[in-house]
Scaffold this active site. Sequence first.
Site, PDB file in Angstrom:
ATOM      1  N   CYS A   4      13.449  12.716  -0.311  1.00  0.00           N
ATOM      2  CA  CYS A   4      12.625  11.649  -0.909  1.00  0.00           C
ATOM      3  C   CYS A   4      11.349  12.296  -1.439  1.00  0.00           C
ATOM      4  O   CYS A   4      10.578  12.889  -0.687  1.00  0.00           O
ATOM      5  CB  CYS A   4      12.294  10.570   0.115  1.00  0.00           C
ATOM      6  SG  CYS A   4      11.071   9.387  -0.505  1.00  0.00           S
ATOM      7  N   CYS A   7       8.126  11.039   0.234  1.00  0.00           N
ATOM      8  CA  CYS A   7       7.967  11.580   1.593  1.00  0.00           C
ATOM      9  C   CYS A   7       7.448  13.014   1.512  1.00  0.00           C
ATOM     10  O   CYS A   7       6.589  13.417   2.311  1.00  0.00           O
ATOM     11  CB  CYS A   7       9.284  11.536   2.359  1.00  0.00           C
ATOM     12  SG  CYS A   7       9.711   9.898   3.020  1.00  0.00           S
ATOM     13  N   HIS A  46       8.967   5.716   5.644  1.00  0.00           N
ATOM     14  CA  HIS A  46       9.897   5.563   4.529  1.00  0.00           C
ATOM     15  C   HIS A  46      10.617   4.213   4.578  1.00  0.00           C
ATOM     16  O   HIS A  46      11.178   3.827   5.598  1.00  0.00           O
ATOM     17  CB  HIS A  46      10.945   6.675   4.522  1.00  0.00           C
ATOM     18  CG  HIS A  46      11.919   6.532   3.389  1.00  0.00           C
ATOM     19  ND1 HIS A  46      11.699   7.114   2.151  1.00  0.00           N
ATOM     20  CD2 HIS A  46      13.073   5.836   3.284  1.00  0.00           C
ATOM     21  CE1 HIS A  46      12.694   6.782   1.343  1.00  0.00           C
ATOM     22  NE2 HIS A  46      13.545   6.004   2.002  1.00  0.00           N
ATOM     23  N   ASN A  87       8.162  -2.200  -8.058  1.00  0.00           N
ATOM     24  CA  ASN A  87       9.480  -2.370  -8.646  1.00  0.00           C
ATOM     25  C   ASN A  87      10.538  -2.277  -7.564  1.00  0.00           C
ATOM     26  O   ASN A  87      10.418  -1.476  -6.636  1.00  0.00           O
ATOM     27  CB  ASN A  87       9.722  -1.291  -9.703  1.00  0.00           C
ATOM     28  CG  ASN A  87       8.829  -1.476 -10.918  1.00  0.00           C
ATOM     29  OD1 ASN A  87       8.615  -2.598 -11.362  1.00  0.00           O
ATOM     30  ND2 ASN A  87       8.296  -0.395 -11.453  1.00  0.00           N
ATOM     31  N   HIS A  98      11.204   5.003  -2.643  1.00  0.00           N
ATOM     32  CA  HIS A  98      10.267   4.935  -1.508  1.00  0.00           C
ATOM     33  C   HIS A  98       9.246   3.885  -1.916  1.00  0.00           C
ATOM     34  O   HIS A  98       8.578   4.036  -2.960  1.00  0.00           O
ATOM     35  CB  HIS A  98       9.616   6.307  -1.270  1.00  0.00           C
ATOM     36  CG  HIS A  98       8.649   6.347  -0.123  1.00  0.00           C
ATOM     37  ND1 HIS A  98       8.753   7.261   0.909  1.00  0.00           N
ATOM     38  CD2 HIS A  98       7.550   5.605   0.151  1.00  0.00           C
ATOM     39  CE1 HIS A  98       7.773   7.070   1.781  1.00  0.00           C
ATOM     40  NE2 HIS A  98       7.017   6.068   1.325  1.00  0.00           N
ATOM     41  N   HIS A 100       6.485   1.679  -3.127  1.00  0.00           N
ATOM     42  CA  HIS A 100       5.184   2.065  -3.669  1.00  0.00           C
ATOM     43  C   HIS A 100       4.619   0.916  -4.489  1.00  0.00           C
ATOM     44  O   HIS A 100       5.354   0.166  -5.135  1.00  0.00           O
ATOM     45  CB  HIS A 100       5.283   3.333  -4.527  1.00  0.00           C
ATOM     46  CG  HIS A 100       6.338   3.282  -5.587  1.00  0.00           C
ATOM     47  ND1 HIS A 100       7.673   3.480  -5.335  1.00  0.00           N
ATOM     48  CD2 HIS A 100       6.249   3.028  -6.921  1.00  0.00           C
ATOM     49  CE1 HIS A 100       8.364   3.369  -6.462  1.00  0.00           C
ATOM     50  NE2 HIS A 100       7.517   3.094  -7.431  1.00  0.00           N
ATOM     51  N   HIS A 102       2.055   0.029  -7.519  1.00  0.00           N
ATOM     52  CA  HIS A 102       1.286   0.530  -8.652  1.00  0.00           C
ATOM     53  C   HIS A 102      -0.032  -0.245  -8.715  1.00  0.00           C
ATOM     54  O   HIS A 102      -0.022  -1.487  -8.720  1.00  0.00           O
ATOM     55  CB  HIS A 102       2.034   0.294  -9.966  1.00  0.00           C
ATOM     56  CG  HIS A 102       3.335   1.029 -10.093  1.00  0.00           C
ATOM     57  ND1 HIS A 102       3.472   2.194 -10.822  1.00  0.00           N
ATOM     58  CD2 HIS A 102       4.572   0.758  -9.605  1.00  0.00           C
ATOM     59  CE1 HIS A 102       4.736   2.606 -10.771  1.00  0.00           C
ATOM     60  NE2 HIS A 102       5.423   1.741 -10.034  1.00  0.00           N
TER      61      HIS A 102
HETATM   62  P1  5GP Z   1       8.853   3.230 -10.277  1.00  0.00           P
HETATM   63  O1  5GP Z   1       9.428   3.396 -11.649  1.00  0.00           O
HETATM   64  O2  5GP Z   1       9.824   3.671  -9.209  1.00  0.00           O
HETATM   65  O3  5GP Z   1       8.255   1.893 -10.011  1.00  0.00           O
HETATM   66  O4  5GP Z   1       7.595   4.211 -10.220  1.00  0.00           O
HETATM   67  C1  5GP Z   1       7.685   5.543  -9.880  1.00  0.00           C
HETATM   68  C2  5GP Z   1       6.415   6.190 -10.375  1.00  0.00           C
HETATM   69  O5  5GP Z   1       6.306   7.444  -9.744  1.00  0.00           O
HETATM   70  C3  5GP Z   1       6.419   6.441 -11.878  1.00  0.00           C
HETATM   71  O6  5GP Z   1       5.313   5.762 -12.465  1.00  0.00           O
HETATM   72  C4  5GP Z   1       6.302   7.960 -11.998  1.00  0.00           C
HETATM   73  O7  5GP Z   1       5.473   8.371 -13.040  1.00  0.00           O
HETATM   74  C5  5GP Z   1       5.757   8.350 -10.636  1.00  0.00           C
HETATM   75  N1  5GP Z   1       6.172   9.660 -10.181  1.00  0.00           N
HETATM   76  C6  5GP Z   1       7.439  10.153 -10.154  1.00  0.00           C
HETATM   77  N2  5GP Z   1       7.441  11.393  -9.652  1.00  0.00           N
HETATM   78  C7  5GP Z   1       6.155  11.693  -9.344  1.00  0.00           C
HETATM   79  C8  5GP Z   1       5.520  12.850  -8.783  1.00  0.00           C
HETATM   80  O8  5GP Z   1       6.147  13.860  -8.463  1.00  0.00           O
HETATM   81  N3  5GP Z   1       4.179  12.793  -8.627  1.00  0.00           N
HETATM   82  C9  5GP Z   1       3.435  11.698  -8.976  1.00  0.00           C
HETATM   83  N4  5GP Z   1       2.119  11.745  -8.785  1.00  0.00           N
HETATM   84  N5  5GP Z   1       4.007  10.582  -9.488  1.00  0.00           N
HETATM   85  C10 5GP Z   1       5.344  10.594  -9.675  1.00  0.00           C
HETATM   86 ZN    ZN Z   2      10.338   8.453   1.373  1.00  0.00          ZN
END
Ligand code: 5GP
Ligand code: ZN
Length: 114
Positions: A4, A7, A46, A87, A98, A100, A102
């Site tokens: 992950c 993680c 997680h 999301n 995982h 999160h 925004h």
């Molecule tokens: P999701 O699309 O799952 O809601 O958002 C995932 C977010 O994680 C995306 O906005 C993407 O830019 C961010 N992200 C993905 N990989 C990494 C990473 O390795 N480091 C950071 N800082 N952000 C990441």
């Molecule tokens: Zn995780």
Amino acid sequence: MDNCIFCKIIKGEIPSAKVYEDDLCYAFKDINPQAPVHVLVVPKKHAANVLELSDEDKMLLGHIQLVIGRLAEELGVSKTGFRVMTNCGKDACQSVAHLHYHLLGGVQMTEKMV
Ligand code: 5GP
Ligand code: ZN
């Protein structure tokens, strides 16, 4: 959890631009920012997304909401406004499994969510 990416970020195995950390959560700048302020706030525990949470997580979730509010103040978007979103699954384009949140701000957003 093995494999992950968030993680690994929490454990420091992958570098990140840390904004905040405490016992329960970790916040860092999104690598591909969609707004001048784009921070991800994640629980250290997680869970893939909100579907994997239970009653035991109520305190954790409340804590994360409070942290998001404090970060919005620290990052200078509390007066102008900001958006908080998570999301969940395919149709929402969740790309990292995982949980999160925004935190987006620093720009005038549209009324539309999708
Ligand atoms: P999701 O699309 O799952 O809601 O958002 C995932 C977010 O994680 C995306 O906005 C993407 O830019 C961010 N992200 C993905 N990989 C990494 C990473 O390795 N480091 C950071 N800082 N952000 C990441
Ligand atoms: Zn995780």
